[in-house]
Design a protein around this motif. Structure first.
Motif, PDB file in Angstrom:
ATOM      1  N   ASN A   2      27.825  30.945  52.237  1.00  0.00           N
ATOM      2  CA  ASN A   2      27.573  30.713  50.827  1.00  0.00           C
ATOM      3  C   ASN A   2      28.699  29.843  50.254  1.00  0.00           C
ATOM      4  OD1 ASN A   2      27.430  30.943  48.019  1.00  0.00           O
ATOM      5  ND2 ASN A   2      26.663  33.026  48.096  1.00  0.00           N
ATOM      6  N   ALA A   4      29.341  29.070  47.337  1.00  0.00           N
ATOM      7  CA  ALA A   4      29.796  29.494  46.018  1.00  0.00           C
ATOM      8  C   ALA A   4      30.850  30.598  46.084  1.00  0.00           C
ATOM      9  CB  ALA A   4      28.604  29.951  45.179  1.00  0.00           C
ATOM     10  N   THR A   5      31.140  31.122  47.270  1.00  0.00           N
ATOM     11  CA  THR A   5      32.088  32.236  47.366  1.00  0.00           C
ATOM     12  C   THR A   5      33.458  31.874  46.808  1.00  0.00           C
ATOM     13  OG1 THR A   5      32.648  31.631  49.639  1.00  0.00           O
ATOM     14  CG2 THR A   5      30.960  33.329  49.330  1.00  0.00           C
ATOM     15  N   GLU A  12      28.689  33.330  43.212  1.00  0.00           N
ATOM     16  CA  GLU A  12      28.196  33.737  44.530  1.00  0.00           C
ATOM     17  C   GLU A  12      26.838  34.431  44.414  1.00  0.00           C
ATOM     18  OE1 GLU A  12      29.718  36.285  48.430  1.00  0.00           O
ATOM     19  OE2 GLU A  12      30.912  36.300  46.601  1.00  0.00           O
ATOM     20  N   ARG A  13      26.727  35.345  43.476  1.00  0.00           N
ATOM     21  CA  ARG A  13      25.463  36.059  43.268  1.00  0.00           C
ATOM     22  C   ARG A  13      24.364  35.097  42.805  1.00  0.00           C
ATOM     23  NH1 ARG A  13      26.643  39.016  39.053  1.00  0.00           N
ATOM     24  NH2 ARG A  13      25.428  37.785  37.628  1.00  0.00           N
ATOM     25  N   CYS A  67      24.541  28.915  38.283  1.00  0.00           N
ATOM     26  CA  CYS A  67      25.600  28.875  39.298  1.00  0.00           C
ATOM     27  C   CYS A  67      26.546  27.704  39.041  1.00  0.00           C
ATOM     28  CB  CYS A  67      24.985  28.781  40.695  1.00  0.00           C
ATOM     29  SG  CYS A  67      26.204  28.760  42.027  1.00  0.00           S
TER      30      CYS A  67
END
Length: 124
Positions: A2, A4-5, A12-13, A67
């Motif tokens: 991922n 976006a972590t 991330e979610r 995001c």
């Protein structure tokens, strides 16, 4: 993995929840974000903030848009700290400046959000 972590648990979610068809473009956007100049970043953040705000009124999966805004917030915070500000500094960040740019572009008065000077003593 991922991408976006590195931008915190909210981004991330949102990445995980984003539609599969949106993830390649979102991944590319997330990967370029840290390498942008401050001016480029502010423009991208303003676009992300505006996009996230617009889609709030529509049904559907808009997590990719959210995001981007969450990642921009986190990246602006990272840059603020890297510039020597403390975590509790309430001075303007690139995100707050991008928000103000978006706010003004929609015809709102900048007086609603006056500049916030650094209160931690970091040099601007």
């Amino acid at each position: 993995m991922n991408p976006a972590t590195r931008f915190g648990p909210v981004a991330e979610r949102e990445f995980v929840s984003a539609a599969d068809h949106a993830k390649p473009e979102l991944t590319a956007w997330l990967e370029k974000l840290p390498g942008l100049s401050d001016d480029e970043f502010t423009a991208e953040a303003a676009s992300a903030i505006h996009g996230s705000a617009l889609v709030q009124r529509f049904k559907g999966n808009w997590e990719a848009d959210h995001c981007k805004a969450s990642a921009a917030f986190n990246e602006a915070s990272r840059r603020h700290l890297a510039a020597g500000h403390t975590e509790d500094c309430t001075g303007d960040t690139l995100y707050s400046m991008a928000f103000l740019r978006t706010w003004r572009s929609q015809g709102h008065s900048p007086d609603a959000y006056p500049p916030r000077p650094c209160d931690c003593g970091a040099k601007a």
